[in-house]
Design a protein around this motif. Structure first.
Motif, PDB file in Angstrom:
ATOM      1  N   ASP A  33       0.452  -1.049   0.262  1.00 19.55           N
ATOM      2  CA  ASP A  33       0.028   0.544  -0.092  1.00 19.55           C
ATOM      3  C   ASP A  33       0.849   1.424   0.093  1.00 19.55           C
ATOM      4  OD1 ASP A  33      -2.367  -1.488  -0.297  1.00 19.55           O
ATOM      5  OD2 ASP A  33      -2.835  -1.221   2.039  1.00 19.55           O
ATOM      6  N   LYS A  34       2.353   0.740   0.029  1.00 21.83           N
ATOM      7  CA  LYS A  34       2.188   2.064  -0.197  1.00 21.83           C
ATOM      8  C   LYS A  34       2.928   2.914  -1.037  1.00 21.83           C
ATOM      9  CE  LYS A  34       7.779   3.658   0.947  1.00 21.83           C
ATOM     10  NZ  LYS A  34       9.495   3.174   1.231  1.00 21.83           N
TER      11      LYS A  34
ATOM     12  N   MET B 269      12.406  -2.152  -4.225  1.00 25.37           N
ATOM     13  CA  MET B 269      11.632  -3.327  -4.048  1.00 25.37           C
ATOM     14  C   MET B 269      12.201  -4.553  -2.867  1.00 25.37           C
ATOM     15  SD  MET B 269      12.537  -7.162  -6.337  1.00 25.37           S
ATOM     16  CE  MET B 269      11.959  -5.681  -7.684  1.00 25.37           C
ATOM     17  N   LEU B 270      12.850  -4.224  -1.764  1.00 28.33           N
ATOM     18  CA  LEU B 270      13.958  -4.772  -0.634  1.00 28.33           C
ATOM     19  C   LEU B 270      12.890  -4.732   0.396  1.00 28.33           C
ATOM     20  CD1 LEU B 270      16.316  -6.140  -0.542  1.00 28.33           C
ATOM     21  CD2 LEU B 270      17.106  -3.425   0.439  1.00 28.33           C
TER      22      LEU B 270
ATOM     23  N   THR C   6       3.351   3.703  -7.147  1.00 26.43           N
ATOM     24  CA  THR C   6       4.488   3.874  -8.309  1.00 26.43           C
ATOM     25  C   THR C   6       4.664   3.337  -9.083  1.00 26.43           C
ATOM     26  OG1 THR C   6       3.258   6.197  -7.371  1.00 26.43           O
ATOM     27  CG2 THR C   6       5.213   6.242  -8.875  1.00 26.43           C
ATOM     28  N   THR C   7       5.926   3.345  -8.430  1.00 25.96           N
ATOM     29  CA  THR C   7       7.585   1.755  -8.771  1.00 25.96           C
ATOM     30  C   THR C   7       6.256   0.595  -8.830  1.00 25.96           C
ATOM     31  OG1 THR C   7       8.878   2.603  -7.642  1.00 25.96           O
ATOM     32  CG2 THR C   7       9.491   0.892  -8.485  1.00 25.96           C
ATOM     33  N   PHE C   8       5.817  -0.054  -8.673  1.00 24.14           N
ATOM     34  CA  PHE C   8       5.331  -1.284  -9.365  1.00 24.14           C
ATOM     35  C   PHE C   8       3.396  -1.775  -9.782  1.00 24.14           C
ATOM     36  CE2 PHE C   8       8.824  -2.011  -6.147  1.00 24.14           C
ATOM     37  CZ  PHE C   8      10.018  -2.084  -7.490  1.00 24.14           C
ATOM     38  N   GLY C   9       3.073  -0.882  -9.154  1.00 24.52           N
ATOM     39  CA  GLY C   9       1.285  -0.511  -9.487  1.00 24.52           C
ATOM     40  C   GLY C   9       0.739  -2.036  -8.517  1.00 24.52           C
TER      41      GLY C   9
ATOM     42  N   VAL D  58       6.708  -8.861  -8.510  1.00 24.76           N
ATOM     43  CA  VAL D  58       6.584  -7.599  -8.639  1.00 24.76           C
ATOM     44  C   VAL D  58       7.295  -7.309  -9.996  1.00 24.76           C
ATOM     45  CG1 VAL D  58       5.290  -6.935  -6.689  1.00 24.76           C
ATOM     46  CG2 VAL D  58       7.481  -6.352  -7.472  1.00 24.76           C
ATOM     47  N   GLU D  59       6.860  -6.425 -11.064  1.00 24.01           N
ATOM     48  CA  GLU D  59       7.798  -6.078 -11.917  1.00 24.01           C
ATOM     49  C   GLU D  59       7.670  -4.517 -12.289  1.00 24.01           C
ATOM     50  OE1 GLU D  59       6.483  -8.136 -15.193  1.00 24.01           O
ATOM     51  OE2 GLU D  59       5.069  -6.856 -16.028  1.00 24.01           O
TER      52      GLU D  59
END
Length: 217
Positions: free
Chosen positions: A138-139, A204-205, A144-147, A179-180
């Motif tokens: 939810d962050k 992603m970490l 924004t980065t992964f959807g 995730v991608e």
């Protein structure tokens, strides 16, 4: 790394996707592969400085074969349309995947349809502390980065041992936890490409750490 040369090679390979062409141009392929491995080595060394539990993965160990596995996928072409590699690749863990290809360029990580034991461990981790995973997903910067989680096949009902009214049932029904982040080809050519990779890696970490902890319990 001369990525324009890499794309040129891949484009010609896909137009001549056969062993005869590859044999004729194998020197070109080996030169590109060696250059890609050196680029991976540099990226691996940089990522290793970001946190103490990074698992060093030299490019030669992380790089994927360019041949498709025709034994299990006989209808695929002989050769892939991309160069790919996994870094931070500890055994039985969610690695950080880099793919530079014709159809897509991406950065990804997680577990894609893991074996039953690993999947069960991840689901038990969600059962115990799904709030932590949900908070990661939810962050705002993560979205924004992964959807969100990679869209893959899901169970229609709760997995065995869990109820349909579980507070995290939507997470539990997943078969894939990954995730991608898709990249435009132009981004690969930019001088700040490495910095973009680092930014995505760090975002992603926490997700990968959560999965690796759950899978190891």
């Amino acid at each position: 790394m001369d990525f324009r040369n890499l794309f040129d090679f891949l484009e010609q390979l896909q137009q001549n996707n056969n062993k005869e062409w590859m044999d004729t141009h194998r020197k070109w392929y080996r030169s590109l592969r060696a250059e890609f491995i050196l680029w991976l080595d540099d990226l691996d060394a940089t990522l290793a400085q970001l946190h103490d539990d990074y698992y060093p993965t030299p490019g030669k160990r992380g790089i994927n074969r360019i041949n498709n596995n025709l034994m299990f996928h006989p209808h695929k072409p002989v050769y892939k349309d991309h160069f790919g590699a996994g870094l931070d690749k500890a055994p039985n863990s969610a690695d950080f995947y880099v793919e530079i290809g014709l159809k897509q360029c991406l950065l990804a990580g997680g577990f894609w349809r893991p074996e039953a034991k690993t999947l069960r461990s991840i689901r038990e981790g969600i059962d115990y502390n799904g709030e932590e995973l949900q908070a990661i997903l939810d962050k705002s910067s993560f979205k924004t980065t992964f959807g969100g989680l990679y869209e893959d096949e899901k169970l229609t009902q709760a997995p065995k041992g869990f109820s349909n009214d579980h507070p995290h049932i939507e997470l539990l029904r997943n078969k894939t936890f990954g995730v991608e982040h898709l990249l435009d080809r132009d981004e690969v050519f930019q001088d700040d490409f490495k910095e973009k990779i680092i930014k995505v890696y760090l975002e992603m970490l926490p997700f990968r750490r959560y999965l690796n902890h759950a899978a190891s319990v």
